[in-house]
Design an enzyme around this catalytic site. Structure first.
Site, mmCIF file in Angstrom:
data_model
loop_
_atom_site.group_PDB
_atom_site.id
_atom_site.type_symbol
_atom_site.label_atom_id
_atom_site.label_comp_id
_atom_site.label_asym_id
_atom_site.label_seq_id
_atom_site.Cartn_x
_atom_site.Cartn_y
_atom_site.Cartn_z
ATOM 1 N N LYS A 22 0.830 -1.215 0.000
ATOM 2 C CA LYS A 22 0.000 0.000 0.000
ATOM 3 C C LYS A 22 0.857 1.255 0.000
ATOM 4 O O LYS A 22 0.657 2.168 -0.809
ATOM 5 C CB LYS A 22 -0.909 0.011 1.241
ATOM 6 N N ASN A 23 1.824 1.302 0.920
ATOM 7 C CA ASN A 23 2.571 2.547 1.087
ATOM 8 C C ASN A 23 3.645 2.762 0.025
ATOM 9 O O ASN A 23 4.310 3.803 0.011
ATOM 10 C CB ASN A 23 3.143 2.631 2.504
ATOM 11 N N CYS A 115 -6.028 8.053 8.880
ATOM 12 C CA CYS A 115 -6.286 7.379 10.155
ATOM 13 C C CYS A 115 -5.891 8.285 11.322
ATOM 14 O O CYS A 115 -4.859 8.956 11.273
ATOM 15 C CB CYS A 115 -5.455 6.089 10.258
ATOM 16 N N ARG A 120 -0.108 14.368 13.340
ATOM 17 C CA ARG A 120 0.697 14.105 12.145
ATOM 18 C C ARG A 120 0.818 15.403 11.364
ATOM 19 O O ARG A 120 0.049 15.672 10.457
ATOM 20 C CB ARG A 120 0.055 12.999 11.312
ATOM 21 N N ASP A 306 3.450 -0.019 11.893
ATOM 22 C CA ASP A 306 2.187 -0.488 11.313
ATOM 23 C C ASP A 306 1.901 -1.952 11.636
ATOM 24 O O ASP A 306 0.834 -2.460 11.312
ATOM 25 C CB ASP A 306 2.184 -0.262 9.792
ATOM 26 N N ARG A 399 -9.271 -0.066 3.771
ATOM 27 C CA ARG A 399 -8.329 0.966 3.296
ATOM 28 C C ARG A 399 -6.985 0.360 2.936
ATOM 29 O O ARG A 399 -6.286 0.875 2.073
ATOM 30 C CB ARG A 399 -8.077 2.005 4.404
HETATM 31 N N1 EPU Z 1 8.612 10.295 13.720
HETATM 32 C C1 EPU Z 1 9.509 10.776 14.641
HETATM 33 N N2 EPU Z 1 10.845 10.726 14.350
HETATM 34 C C2 EPU Z 1 11.290 10.232 13.168
HETATM 35 C C3 EPU Z 1 10.364 9.768 12.213
HETATM 36 C C4 EPU Z 1 9.012 9.806 12.520
HETATM 37 O O1 EPU Z 1 9.139 11.219 15.720
HETATM 38 O O2 EPU Z 1 12.505 10.231 12.936
HETATM 39 C C5 EPU Z 1 7.187 10.319 14.053
HETATM 40 C C6 EPU Z 1 6.439 11.404 13.323
HETATM 41 O O3 EPU Z 1 6.436 12.630 14.016
HETATM 42 C C7 EPU Z 1 5.050 10.800 13.230
HETATM 43 C C8 EPU Z 1 5.332 9.318 13.092
HETATM 44 O O4 EPU Z 1 6.615 9.104 13.601
HETATM 45 O O5 EPU Z 1 4.333 11.001 14.383
HETATM 46 C C9 EPU Z 1 5.261 8.812 11.649
HETATM 47 O O6 EPU Z 1 6.024 9.630 10.860
HETATM 48 P P1 EPU Z 1 6.061 9.697 9.273
HETATM 49 O O7 EPU Z 1 6.081 11.109 8.897
HETATM 50 O O8 EPU Z 1 7.145 8.794 8.808
HETATM 51 O O9 EPU Z 1 4.661 9.079 8.863
HETATM 52 P P2 EPU Z 1 3.884 9.304 7.516
HETATM 53 O O10 EPU Z 1 4.840 9.572 6.435
HETATM 54 O O11 EPU Z 1 2.762 10.231 7.734
HETATM 55 C C10 EPU Z 1 3.942 6.786 6.744
HETATM 56 C C11 EPU Z 1 2.948 5.702 6.437
HETATM 57 C C12 EPU Z 1 2.242 5.287 7.714
HETATM 58 C C13 EPU Z 1 3.289 4.777 8.703
HETATM 59 C C14 EPU Z 1 4.382 5.844 8.923
HETATM 60 C C15 EPU Z 1 5.553 5.358 9.762
HETATM 61 C C16 EPU Z 1 2.313 6.160 4.166
HETATM 62 C C17 EPU Z 1 1.285 6.630 3.217
HETATM 63 N N3 EPU Z 1 1.994 6.205 5.472
HETATM 64 O O12 EPU Z 1 3.216 7.855 7.311
HETATM 65 O O13 EPU Z 1 1.376 4.216 7.371
HETATM 66 O O14 EPU Z 1 2.683 4.475 9.929
HETATM 67 O O15 EPU Z 1 4.912 6.271 7.655
HETATM 68 O O16 EPU Z 1 6.159 4.260 9.164
HETATM 69 O O17 EPU Z 1 3.383 5.725 3.745
HETATM 70 C C18 EPU Z 1 -0.475 2.797 7.615
HETATM 71 O O18 EPU Z 1 -0.126 2.233 6.576
HETATM 72 O O19 EPU Z 1 -1.385 2.323 8.359
HETATM 73 C C19 EPU Z 1 0.175 4.028 8.028
HETATM 74 C C20 EPU Z 1 -0.334 4.850 8.937
#
Ligand code: EPU
Length: 419
Positions: A22-23, A115, A120, A306, A399
């Site tokens: 998915k991601n 979600c 975020r 995840d 989803r």
């Molecule tokens: N974070 C930190 N420090 C870091 C990296 C991340 O504190 O060095 C925290 C961020 O602040 C945030 C969380 O970790 O609260 C996730 O951060 P990130 O920005 O990486 O998340 P994202 O890019 O919004 C993607 C995936 C999510 C997955 C996260 C973490 C996609 C479309 N979404 O989200 O997937 O949980 O990375 O691996 O790629 C899911 O598939 O159910 C899902 C939520």
């Protein structure tokens, strides 16, 4: 609103194939904005988040034609501000900001949805765009960005954010200069996007590491690509097999993407058997024991956040105390009160930490899926609980998991969709 009716107690048995990631699919769909040429994507998972990304692509003027799990995308984008009601369906819609900024040199997008698993923000995304000389205006209820000039850029991401890294990559692929991204996320899905951008004409060094060096080109070409296997789905099936005391063969996996979940399963006394690099057999052999170390999420290649919710369910079936710690998301562990309602012995220490004391026999309950990953965790819990459970909000699970009810039925699970 659809729901799942599940009667627990049947061990999962048989073979199942893992879907496309998915991601990885979500940013790669956004990447097709970067070219006017045809793109053909194979192994696209048929899930609601993917459909929502394609709906935005069509709104932008692209033509999308499905044939099973292959999709052909053609035409050019006709504007750079996707409709707010489409963008608000999922968090990953923010990836269109980088893609449209790259393709059109300006873009406007409403705040994304997604979600509810914690705060975020998009600070890391805006840092990356500013670092590449974009002008941003986030003052009204939309994100506006404009690329006024192009130059070599050095980006240090304060957090190794997955989608911020991907947004930066999407823009950098179109800038005919060098962009260095330090502290880049390096999850397999980020690498899959990188591979696509390379096929489209960008040069990227360091794929799979946390330093990416990207040389973009103004005009990217079309691409044919097969989406990498979903490691989270594979890990979910591995956990489901152990929880139901089953014996399943999972095909189309990438072995090296499952190292960390396998490490923890080994610590618990389970022995997933990799038949080859793309196939694993997971067989329940004996009662599990709590791992000798806490289960803590990490950035890649750490334990994936995840997979934490299904993992908590697995630890209810391990003798002893397990500390499960997800420091990334503030609301990831909230679903544990539902497991407690099913009879699990869990101490919720704070929003990020729970201590699970196993082994407990879970009892059926009427539950509601709070988010995608907690939702699938509750499905696993219901499949091993005594009696008939109902899980509302099945669409949240749809989803991210393709036809999950029929695929689990093929493994013998007693799960039926209603509504
Ligand atoms: N974070 C930190 N420090 C870091 C990296 C991340 O504190 O060095 C925290 C961020 O602040 C945030 C969380 O970790 O609260 C996730 O951060 P990130 O920005 O990486 O998340 P994202 O890019 O919004 C993607 C995936 C999510 C997955 C996260 C973490 C996609 C479309 N979404 O989200 O997937 O949980 O990375 O691996 O790629 C899911 O598939 O159910 C899902 C939520």
């Amino acid at each position: 609103m659809s729901k799942f009716n599940i009667i627990g107690g049947t061990p999962l048995q048989g073979e199942i194939s893992v879907s496309g990631n998915k991601n990885a699919a979500l940013p790669i769909i956004a990447a097709t904005v970067l070219t006017d040429e045809d793109c053909i994507l194979h192994n696209i998972p048929q899930i609601l988040d993917v459909k929502a990304m394609f709906a935005i692509l069509e709104d932008l003027g692209k033509t999308v034609t499905f044939e099973g799990n292959t999709v052909k995308i053609s035409g050019a984008v006709t504007h750079s501000s996707p409709a707010q009601y489409l963008v608000s369906r999922l968090r990953a819609s923010i990836l269109y900001l980088g893609a449209l900024l790259g393709r059109c040199r300006e873009a406007e997008i409403a705040p994304p949805g997604g979600c509810v698993i914690g705060k975020r923000g998009i600070d890391i995304h805006s840092d990356a765009f500013l670092g590449m000389s974009a002008e941003l205006d986030f003052s009204s209820n939309s994100y506006k960005a404009k690329l006024t000039h192009e130059k070599d850029s050095y980006l240090f991401l304060q957090e190794a954010s997955v989608t911020a890294t991907e947004n930066a990559m999407l823009l950098a692929a179109t800038v005919p200069h060098q962009t260095i991204i330090d502290n880049a996320a390096c999850e397999p899905h980020v690498s899959d996007l990188a591979n696509v951008l390379v096929k489209m004409g960008a040069t990227i060094e360091g794929i799979g590491s946390n330093r990416l060096i990207i040389k973009g080109v103004k005009k990217l070409r079309g691409v044919e690509h097969s989406i990498v296997a979903d490691n989270i789905e594979a890990g979910t099936f591995m956990i489901a097999a152990l929880c139901t005391q089953g014996d399943i063969i999972i095909k189309n996996i990438v072995k090296e993407h499952l190292i960390t979940p396998t490490f923890y399963m080994n610590l618990m006394g389970a022995n997933p058997e990799f038949i080859d690099d793309n196939t694993v057999r997971v067989r329940y052999e004996k009662p599990l024991t709590a791992p000798s170390r806490k289960v803590q999420v990490g950035l890649w290649p750490g334990f994936p956040t995840d997979l934490m919710s299904p993992m908590v369910v697995l630890t209810t079936q391990a003798e002893g105390n397990t500390l499960c710690h997800d420091w990334m998301f503030e609301s990831r562990m909230f679903f544990c009160d539902k497991l407690v309602g099913m009879g699990a012995n869990i101490t919720i220490c704070d929003p990020h930490r729970v201590i699970v004391n196993g082994i407990t026999q879970l009892k059926a309950q009427h539950l509601s899926s709070p988010d995608l990953r907690a939702g699938i965790a509750l499905v696993i819990a219901a499949m091993m609980a005594d009696g008939h459970s109902v899980i509302d909000n099945a669409s949240l699970i749809d989803r991210g998991y393709e036809n999950i009810d029929t695929r689990l039925q093929s493994l013998g699970a007693n799960i039926k969709r209603e509504g």
